[in-house]
Design a protein around this motif. Structure first.
Motif, short mmCIF file in Angstrom:
data_model
loop_
_atom_site.label_atom_id
_atom_site.label_comp_id
_atom_site.label_asym_id
_atom_site.label_seq_id
_atom_site.Cartn_x
_atom_site.Cartn_y
_atom_site.Cartn_z
N ASP A 64 0.85 -1.20 0.00
CA ASP A 64 0.00 0.00 0.00
C ASP A 64 0.89 1.25 0.00
N ILE A 65 1.85 1.24 0.91
CA ILE A 65 2.73 2.40 1.07
C ILE A 65 3.61 2.58 -0.15
N LEU A 66 4.17 1.49 -0.65
CA LEU A 66 5.04 1.56 -1.82
C LEU A 66 4.27 2.01 -3.06
N SER A 67 3.08 1.46 -3.28
CA SER A 67 2.27 1.84 -4.44
C SER A 67 1.88 3.31 -4.37
N ASN A 68 1.55 3.77 -3.18
CA ASN A 68 1.19 5.17 -3.00
C ASN A 68 2.37 6.08 -3.38
N GLU A 69 3.57 5.71 -2.95
CA GLU A 69 4.75 6.53 -3.26
C GLU A 69 5.07 6.49 -4.75
N ILE A 70 4.90 5.35 -5.39
CA ILE A 70 5.14 5.25 -6.84
C ILE A 70 4.20 6.19 -7.60
N LEU A 71 2.94 6.24 -7.18
CA LEU A 71 1.99 7.11 -7.87
C LEU A 71 2.25 8.58 -7.56
N LEU A 72 2.65 8.88 -6.33
CA LEU A 72 3.01 10.26 -6.00
C LEU A 72 4.20 10.73 -6.85
N GLU A 73 5.17 9.84 -7.05
CA GLU A 73 6.32 10.19 -7.87
C GLU A 73 5.90 10.42 -9.33
N TYR A 101 -4.30 19.82 -13.25
CA TYR A 101 -5.00 18.55 -13.13
C TYR A 101 -4.75 17.92 -11.76
N ALA A 102 -5.82 17.47 -11.12
CA ALA A 102 -5.69 16.67 -9.90
C ALA A 102 -5.80 15.20 -10.28
N VAL A 103 -4.93 14.39 -9.73
CA VAL A 103 -4.97 12.94 -9.92
C VAL A 103 -5.48 12.34 -8.61
N ILE A 104 -6.55 11.57 -8.71
CA ILE A 104 -7.22 11.00 -7.54
C ILE A 104 -7.08 9.48 -7.64
N PHE A 105 -6.58 8.82 -6.59
CA PHE A 105 -6.30 7.40 -6.75
C PHE A 105 -6.42 6.58 -5.47
N ASP A 106 -6.77 5.32 -5.70
CA ASP A 106 -6.64 4.25 -4.71
C ASP A 106 -5.43 3.46 -5.17
N PRO A 107 -4.31 3.57 -4.48
CA PRO A 107 -3.06 2.99 -5.00
C PRO A 107 -3.10 1.49 -5.18
N LEU A 108 -3.75 0.78 -4.23
CA LEU A 108 -3.76 -0.68 -4.32
C LEU A 108 -5.07 -1.22 -3.74
N ASP A 109 -6.08 -1.18 -4.57
CA ASP A 109 -7.39 -1.68 -4.18
C ASP A 109 -7.33 -3.20 -3.95
N GLY A 110 -7.97 -3.66 -2.87
CA GLY A 110 -8.00 -5.09 -2.57
C GLY A 110 -6.75 -5.62 -1.92
N SER A 111 -5.96 -4.75 -1.31
CA SER A 111 -4.66 -5.17 -0.80
C SER A 111 -4.76 -6.18 0.34
N SER A 112 -5.94 -6.30 0.97
CA SER A 112 -6.10 -7.32 2.00
C SER A 112 -5.98 -8.73 1.42
N ASN A 113 -6.10 -8.83 0.09
CA ASN A 113 -6.01 -10.13 -0.59
C ASN A 113 -4.60 -10.45 -1.10
N LEU A 114 -3.66 -9.57 -0.86
CA LEU A 114 -2.33 -9.75 -1.44
C LEU A 114 -1.68 -11.08 -1.06
N THR A 119 -6.22 -11.21 -7.52
CA THR A 119 -6.11 -10.00 -8.34
C THR A 119 -6.43 -8.76 -7.51
N VAL A 120 -5.53 -7.78 -7.57
CA VAL A 120 -5.73 -6.47 -6.94
C VAL A 120 -5.58 -5.41 -8.03
N GLY A 121 -5.67 -4.14 -7.66
CA GLY A 121 -5.60 -3.14 -8.72
C GLY A 121 -5.32 -1.75 -8.23
N THR A 122 -5.12 -0.86 -9.18
CA THR A 122 -4.99 0.58 -8.94
C THR A 122 -6.16 1.25 -9.65
N ILE A 123 -6.85 2.14 -8.94
CA ILE A 123 -7.96 2.90 -9.52
C ILE A 123 -7.56 4.38 -9.52
#
Length: 319
Positions: A64-73, A101-114, A119-123
Motif C-alpha cells: 500500500d505504502i510503496l504503491s502510493n509513493e510510486i503514484l506520487l512520484e 489537473y488533480a490525480v485521484i487514486f486508490d493505489p492498491l485496491d483489494g490489498s487485504s487479498n495480497l 487480483t488487486v488493482g490501482t484505480i
C-alpha cells in the motif's frame, strides 16, 4: 498494434492535450512498476502488514505504502499535476503550483487479498483542479478514469469519455490495446455481493438477491473491487455494496472520489449503469475527500430493475 502511447497521441484534441498525455503516460508507467513489485513481493519481503493505519482506519500493507509513493512520484514527474489525492493520505498533496489537473487514486485496491495471491488493482481518475476546492466536484467532472488490474495478466482499462479501451501489458513492459470498445452486456445472470453482511442489507438489495438466486443467477465475490469489476467488464453482471442499514451514519463502505466515481464513469462509458440507490453515482457532489457511499453497478437492465425498486420505495436516500 496500438500501444497506450499511440492511442493517447491519436486522441489529442479531444479532452487530451500534451500535458494530460504526459500525466497519463507517467501514471501508466507507475502501474507497470507496481505490477513488477507485486510479482516479486513475497521474494522481496513485502508481504504481511505494517504497524501503520491510514486515514480510513485500515491497516496498511507494505505494498500500500510503496504503491502510493510510486503514484506520487508519477505525479511529481508531471508538471501539469496540481494535486494528488490518495486513499492512503489524510488530505490532498500539493504537487505543482501552476498545475491544472488533480490525480485521484486508490493505489492498491483489494490489498487485504495480497497474501493469498488474488487480483488487486490501482484505480485513478483525473479532473481539472487549480485549488483544493476544485477537487470536490461530481463524477461528471472527470476527464479520465481508469483502473489497472494485476492478475494473470496486467490490464489497463481506461476511458477519456469516448468509450472504454483495454490494454494488456506485454513481455516488453508495453501496454498494447486488446479491446478498442469494451462493453458491459445489458443482461447477465451473475451478481457480486458479500453474503456475510446479509443482515445489514436494505429491503431492495435483499429482495433482488433472493430473486436472483431463485431465477438461476450465480454469485461471485472476490473481495477486491477491481477484480469484481473486471469480471463484469468481461462477462456482465452486477456488483453490490449497499449501505449498512445498522450504521446509516457511515454512508457506505466504498469511497466516492477514488473508487465509486472512476468505476462509475468507466461503467457508464461501457454501456452499464452505476447507482447508490435512487441517485446515479456520477451525479453526487462530494462533501469531503474520503466520503463513503453505497455502490451498485453493472449490466444496465439489471441495474434498472434495482433502481426501479428504490424509486418505488418511500424511504430516505442512502447518504
Amino acid at each position: 498494434m496500438t500501444t497506450f502511447e499511440t492511442y493517447l497521441e491519436g486522441r489529442k484534441g479531444t479532452v487530451l492535450d500534451d500535458d494530460l498525455v504526459t500525466v497519463l503516460g507517467n501514471i501508466a508507467e507507475a502501474t507497470r512498476q507496481i505490477s513488477d513489485k507485486l510479482r516479486t513481493s513475497a521474494l522481496d519481503g513485502l508481504t504481511g502488514a505494517t504497524e501503520n493505519t491510514n486515514v480510513q482506519g485500515e491497516t496498511q500493507k507494505p505494498l500500500d505504502i510503496l504503491s502510493n509513493e510510486i503514484l506520487l512520484e508519477a505525479c511529481r514527474k508531471s508538471p501539469a499535476v496540481s494535486f494528488a489525492v490518495s486513499e492512503e493520505l489524510d488530505t490532498e498533496v500539493a504537487i505543482h503550483a501552476d498545475g491544472k489537473y488533480a490525480v485521484i487514486f486508490d493505489p492498491l485496491d483489494g490489498s487485504s487479498n495480497l497474501d493469498v495471491n488474488v487480483t488487486v488493482g490501482t484505480i485513478f481518475s483525473v479532473i481539472e483542479a487549480k485549488t483544493p476546492a476544485d477537487i470536490l466536484k461530481s463524477g461528471r467532472g472527470q476527464m479520465v478514469a481508469a483502473y489497472a488490474a494485476y492478475g494473470p495478466q496486467t490490464s489497463l482499462v481506461i476511458t477519456i469519455g469516448a468509450g472504454v479501451q483495454i490494454f494488456t501489458l506485454n513481455d516488453d513492459g508495453v501496454y498494447v490495446m486488446t479491446n478498442a470498445d469494451a462493453k458491459i452486456v445489458p443482461d447477465a445472470k451473475e451478481f457480486a455481493i458479500n453474503a456475510a453482511r446479509r443482515s445489514s442489507w436494505d429491503d431492495v438489495v435483499s429482495a433482488y438477491v433472493e430473486n436472483a438466486i431463485d431465477t438461476g443467477h450465480n454469485m461471485r465475490w472476490v473481495g477486491s473491487m477491481v477484480a469484481d469489476t473486471h469480471r463484469i467488464f468481461n462477462r456482465g453482471g452486477v456488483f453490490l455494496y449497499p449501505a449498512d442499514r445498522n450504521k446509516p451514519a457511515a454512508g457506505g463502505r466504498l469511497r466516492l472520489l477514488y473508487e465509486a466515481n472512476p468505476i462509475g464513469f468507466l461503467v457508464e462509458q461501457a454501456g452499464g449503469a452505476a447507482i447508490i440507490g435512487k441517485s446515479t453515482i456520477l451525479d453526487i457532489v462530494p462533501t469531503g475527500l474520503h466520503q463513503r457511499v453505497p455502490v451498485i453497478f453493472g449490466s444496465k437492465n439489471e441495474i434498472a430493475k434495482i433502481s426501479a425498486e428504490y424509486n418505488a420505495e418511500k424511504v430516505a436516500e442512502p447518504a
